[in-house]
Design a protein around this motif. Structure first.
Motif, mmCIF file in Angstrom:
data_model
loop_
_atom_site.group_PDB
_atom_site.id
_atom_site.type_symbol
_atom_site.label_atom_id
_atom_site.label_comp_id
_atom_site.label_asym_id
_atom_site.label_seq_id
_atom_site.Cartn_x
_atom_site.Cartn_y
_atom_site.Cartn_z
ATOM 1 N N ASN A 1 1.225 21.789 9.964
ATOM 2 C CA ASN A 1 -0.054 22.490 10.022
ATOM 3 C C ASN A 1 -1.156 21.633 10.624
ATOM 4 O O ASN A 1 -2.053 22.149 11.302
ATOM 5 C CB ASN A 1 -0.446 22.970 8.625
ATOM 6 C CG ASN A 1 0.279 24.233 8.217
ATOM 7 O OD1 ASN A 1 0.023 25.310 8.733
ATOM 8 N ND2 ASN A 1 1.208 24.104 7.284
ATOM 9 N N VAL A 2 -1.086 20.334 10.394
ATOM 10 C CA VAL A 2 -2.071 19.441 11.005
ATOM 11 C C VAL A 2 -1.899 19.425 12.522
ATOM 12 O O VAL A 2 -2.884 19.475 13.277
ATOM 13 C CB VAL A 2 -1.935 18.016 10.429
ATOM 14 C CG1 VAL A 2 -2.733 17.018 11.267
ATOM 15 C CG2 VAL A 2 -2.416 17.980 8.989
ATOM 16 N N ILE A 3 -0.648 19.380 12.988
ATOM 17 C CA ILE A 3 -0.383 19.404 14.432
ATOM 18 C C ILE A 3 -0.947 20.683 15.051
ATOM 19 O O ILE A 3 -1.604 20.660 16.098
ATOM 20 C CB ILE A 3 1.135 19.284 14.710
ATOM 21 C CG1 ILE A 3 1.618 17.882 14.347
ATOM 22 C CG2 ILE A 3 1.440 19.588 16.173
ATOM 23 C CD1 ILE A 3 3.126 17.722 14.416
ATOM 24 N N LYS A 4 -0.676 21.818 14.406
ATOM 25 C CA LYS A 4 -1.187 23.101 14.919
ATOM 26 C C LYS A 4 -2.709 23.090 14.999
ATOM 27 O O LYS A 4 -3.303 23.520 16.002
ATOM 28 C CB LYS A 4 -0.735 24.253 14.026
ATOM 29 C CG LYS A 4 -1.278 25.622 14.449
ATOM 30 C CD LYS A 4 -0.899 26.698 13.472
ATOM 31 C CE LYS A 4 -1.375 28.070 13.957
ATOM 32 N NZ LYS A 4 -2.845 28.181 14.046
ATOM 33 N N ALA A 5 -3.355 22.601 13.944
ATOM 34 C CA ALA A 5 -4.818 22.605 13.910
ATOM 35 C C ALA A 5 -5.412 21.718 15.006
ATOM 36 O O ALA A 5 -6.379 22.097 15.674
ATOM 37 C CB ALA A 5 -5.294 22.140 12.531
ATOM 38 N N LEU A 6 -4.827 20.538 15.196
ATOM 39 C CA LEU A 6 -5.356 19.609 16.199
ATOM 40 C C LEU A 6 -5.160 20.143 17.616
ATOM 41 O O LEU A 6 -6.053 20.035 18.454
ATOM 42 C CB LEU A 6 -4.688 18.240 16.043
ATOM 43 C CG LEU A 6 -5.035 17.471 14.768
ATOM 44 C CD1 LEU A 6 -4.249 16.174 14.688
ATOM 45 C CD2 LEU A 6 -6.535 17.189 14.691
ATOM 46 N N VAL A 7 -3.980 20.731 17.866
ATOM 47 C CA VAL A 7 -3.725 21.315 19.188
ATOM 48 C C VAL A 7 -4.719 22.443 19.470
ATOM 49 O O VAL A 7 -5.306 22.528 20.556
ATOM 50 C CB VAL A 7 -2.274 21.828 19.283
ATOM 51 C CG1 VAL A 7 -2.086 22.687 20.538
ATOM 52 C CG2 VAL A 7 -1.297 20.668 19.288
ATOM 53 N N GLN A 8 -4.920 23.309 18.471
ATOM 54 C CA GLN A 8 -5.849 24.427 18.653
ATOM 55 C C GLN A 8 -7.272 23.933 18.869
ATOM 56 O O GLN A 8 -7.998 24.454 19.732
ATOM 57 C CB GLN A 8 -5.784 25.353 17.445
ATOM 58 C CG GLN A 8 -6.651 26.605 17.595
ATOM 59 C CD GLN A 8 -6.414 27.601 16.480
ATOM 60 O OE1 GLN A 8 -5.461 27.486 15.712
ATOM 61 N NE2 GLN A 8 -7.281 28.600 16.381
ATOM 62 N N ALA A 9 -7.685 22.920 18.115
ATOM 63 C CA ALA A 9 -9.050 22.400 18.256
ATOM 64 C C ALA A 9 -9.267 21.763 19.625
ATOM 65 O O ALA A 9 -10.303 21.997 20.280
ATOM 66 C CB ALA A 9 -9.327 21.395 17.149
ATOM 67 N N MET A 10 -8.295 20.960 20.075
ATOM 68 C CA MET A 10 -8.440 20.304 21.376
ATOM 69 C C MET A 10 -8.459 21.313 22.516
ATOM 70 O O MET A 10 -9.260 21.190 23.453
ATOM 71 C CB MET A 10 -7.309 19.288 21.566
ATOM 72 C CG MET A 10 -7.454 18.041 20.705
ATOM 73 S SD MET A 10 -6.244 16.755 21.080
ATOM 74 C CE MET A 10 -4.736 17.529 20.487
ATOM 75 N N MET A 11 -7.595 22.317 22.433
ATOM 76 C CA MET A 11 -7.581 23.348 23.470
ATOM 77 C C MET A 11 -8.888 24.143 23.471
ATOM 78 O O MET A 11 -9.423 24.481 24.535
ATOM 79 C CB MET A 11 -6.394 24.290 23.265
ATOM 80 C CG MET A 11 -5.052 23.708 23.625
ATOM 81 S SD MET A 11 -3.761 24.981 23.671
ATOM 82 C CE MET A 11 -4.300 25.957 25.080
ATOM 83 N N THR A 12 -9.392 24.450 22.293
ATOM 84 C CA THR A 12 -10.657 25.189 22.208
ATOM 85 C C THR A 12 -11.786 24.394 22.851
ATOM 86 O O THR A 12 -12.595 24.945 23.618
ATOM 87 C CB THR A 12 -11.005 25.482 20.733
ATOM 88 O OG1 THR A 12 -9.971 26.285 20.145
ATOM 89 C CG2 THR A 12 -12.326 26.220 20.627
ATOM 90 N N PHE A 13 -11.845 23.101 22.553
ATOM 91 C CA PHE A 13 -12.887 22.240 23.122
ATOM 92 C C PHE A 13 -12.800 22.214 24.648
ATOM 93 O O PHE A 13 -13.803 22.408 25.347
ATOM 94 C CB PHE A 13 -12.760 20.826 22.559
ATOM 95 C CG PHE A 13 -13.727 19.845 23.147
ATOM 96 C CD1 PHE A 13 -15.042 19.809 22.719
ATOM 97 C CD2 PHE A 13 -13.320 18.967 24.143
ATOM 98 C CE1 PHE A 13 -15.950 18.906 23.268
ATOM 99 C CE2 PHE A 13 -14.219 18.064 24.706
ATOM 100 C CZ PHE A 13 -15.534 18.036 24.263
ATOM 101 N N VAL A 14 -11.601 21.993 25.169
ATOM 102 C CA VAL A 14 -11.410 21.898 26.628
ATOM 103 C C VAL A 14 -11.769 23.206 27.314
ATOM 104 O O VAL A 14 -12.476 23.236 28.338
ATOM 105 C CB VAL A 14 -9.957 21.494 26.951
ATOM 106 C CG1 VAL A 14 -9.689 21.614 28.446
ATOM 107 C CG2 VAL A 14 -9.681 20.072 26.480
ATOM 108 N N LEU A 15 -11.316 24.322 26.737
ATOM 109 C CA LEU A 15 -11.537 25.620 27.373
ATOM 110 C C LEU A 15 -12.995 26.062 27.280
ATOM 111 O O LEU A 15 -13.520 26.688 28.210
ATOM 112 C CB LEU A 15 -10.619 26.672 26.739
ATOM 113 C CG LEU A 15 -9.119 26.487 27.025
ATOM 114 C CD1 LEU A 15 -8.270 27.454 26.208
ATOM 115 C CD2 LEU A 15 -8.828 26.669 28.519
#
Length: 477
Positions: free
Chosen positions: A149-163
């Motif tokens: 769940n931590v991996i999912k959250a970090l991936v989603q947060a980083m993608m959101t920031f970039v996009l």
């Protein structure tokens, strides 16, 4: 110590998973306009409906039956639950795709077709991944649950920031949610297969659905209580007010987030504990403990969160701090209803809970129709308070009738007394202070409140941890 260790892993996982999205609220509210954030919240509400429908109450049926099953029977039940979940997600997703033109025309906020389809991807996937994630909790695999769940959250947060930085706006948030859910699904498939052996078993479907469908109706009813409020705000007040309310609600969710470590251990194991030695007393004590933890955490948030929100959000969101206090009180009432209704799950049916949720949903819908057009946000708060108070009282009565438990009511009454004293004293002292001083004083009062709970044994201290601490001090000396 085992349950304490499991709860610690859940705490880390949930705090990281949900905490990352909460930390991003100030960033997102500065990147999106008030109207854009309100529209995004409307999309999230649509996803919440899909999550409830796609769940089909299967996870609750897993709690009831898989926890006590063994061997081949357990594998078959797991296969049945996962197969049903996949079928529901595929059929439900197809129906939404077919009805997309009608859906877009009906919604109170205007969206593009591709945005609904992007939203549909994580909504469908979450229904399927809830099965292996629940199995991990039931099999005491908190560490693995935490990491994934931590991996999912970090991936989603980083993608959101970039996009968002790239200018994708709302679409960037939707794309990151879809990609992170797909990633988590891929990580879970191998474990799911190892637990069920084969895919496609449906022999126990009647048993699972007879328990799950009433839970589904109950979940839909809960959404009508705590979901339709935002649709009414969008329709009668506007997306700007919806955005302010949504931000308040997201900060209020920190209460539920903080309760998750205990809840993730307790809810999958409560039926097994009830069937064990001295099960009724154990369940009663642990349920009241869950209520008292919620009171303590809500008190700490009421003392600190409003001033914190004032400090970090744009000035257009300042009224969110007042709404936050009311939503935290409502959250405590809702949590008490969740913990004090074990009797509704002790048999082979959850129909009592279904009827109670339906009655409360009816109260809420009528209240929204009458009060929101007149009083706006205040109307929503009044309706939520009435509906969740009625839900708590009815769930408690029904639960005690179905499975009487010897609750110690003096414990939660003492907790409420200490909390009310701390909040009122803090308000009197800090009324004329600036937000930074209010926040600092709130932290001090929160610590004093925790000390009061410990002093009167409202929340017992973990003795094993204390003994270990003393040993460490002794060895250091």
């Amino acid at each position: 110590m085992n349950s304490l260790k499991q709860s610690a892993y859940y705490a880390i996982g949930i705090l990281m998973m949900k905490g990352v999205s909460l930390i991003m609220i100030p960033y997102i509210t500065h990147k999106l306009s008030l109207a854009e954030y309100g529209s995004l919240e409307a999309l999230v509400l649509l996803a919440d409906i899909g999550t409830i429908l796609f769940s089909f109450g299967i996870v609750d049926a897993m709690y009831r039956y898989i926890g006590t099953a063994e061997g081949a029977e357990k594998q078959q039940l797991i296969s049945n639950c996962f197969t049903l979940s996949v079928i529901v997600c595929v059929v439900g997703g197809s129906l939404i795709g077919i009805s997309l033109p009608w859906l877009i025309h009906t919604l109170p906020v205007t969206f593009e077709s591709y945005q609904i389809l992007l939203l549909l991807i994580p909504t469908m996937i979450d229904g399927a991944i809830s099965i292996p994630l629940t199995l991990m909790r039931m099999n005491a695999m908190a560490k693995r649950f935490c990491i994934l769940n931590v991996i999912k959250a970090l991936v989603q947060a980083m993608m959101t920031f970039v996009l968002l930085e790239a200018g994708f706006g709302i679409d960037g948030v939707l794309i990151s949610a879809a990609c992170s859910s797909l990633l988590l699904l891929m990580c879970l498939l191998k474990y799911q297969w190892s637990q069920m052996g084969t895919f496609g078993y449906l022999g126990s479907s009647r048993l699972i659905l007879s328990f799950g469908l009433p839970v589904l109706v109950g979940g839909a009813s809960v959404y009508m209580i705590n979901g339709l409020d935002r649709w009414f705000l969008a329709s009668f007040v506007g997306v700007e007010q919806l955005a302010i309310y949504a931000v308040s609600a997201k900060f209020a969710l920190i209460l539920g987030l903080a309760l998750q470590p205990y809840a993730l251990w307790w809810f999958p194991n409560r039926v097994a504990i009830l069937n064990g030695v001295n099960g009724k007393q154990e369940c009663a004590d642990k349920a009241v403990l869950g209520v008292n933890i919620a009171i303590l955490l809500a008190t700490a948030m009421i003392l600190t969160a409003p001033s914190f929100v004032t400090l970090i959000l744009p000035t257009t969101y300042q009224s969110a701090s007042t709404l936050l206090v009311a939503l935290l009180v409502i959250g405590v009432i809702k949590n008490a209803g969740d913990y004090l209704n074990l009797g509704c799950y002790s048999g082979d049916s959850s129909k009592a809970q279904m009827w109670i949720q339906g009655i409360c949903a009816t109260i809420a819908v009528i209240g929204y129709f009458v009060l929101v057009p007149i009083w706006g946000l205040l109307g929503v708060i009044l309706v939520l308070t009435i509906a969740y108070t009625a839900r708590l009282m009815m769930l408690y009565k029904a639960s005690q009738f179905l499975e009487f438990l010897p609750y110690c009511h003096m414990a939660w009454l003492s907790a409420l007394t200490i909390s009310a004293l701390a909040i009122s004293t803090h308000w009197l002292i800090t009324e004329s202070m600036s937000a930074p001083f209010q926040f600092a004083t709130g932290i001090i009062f929160s610590i004093l409140t925790m000390a009061g709970f410990a002093k009167f044994s409202i929340i017992p201290l973990p003795l094993d941890v204390l003994r270990k601490f003393k040993l460490i001090r002794h060895s250091a000396i």
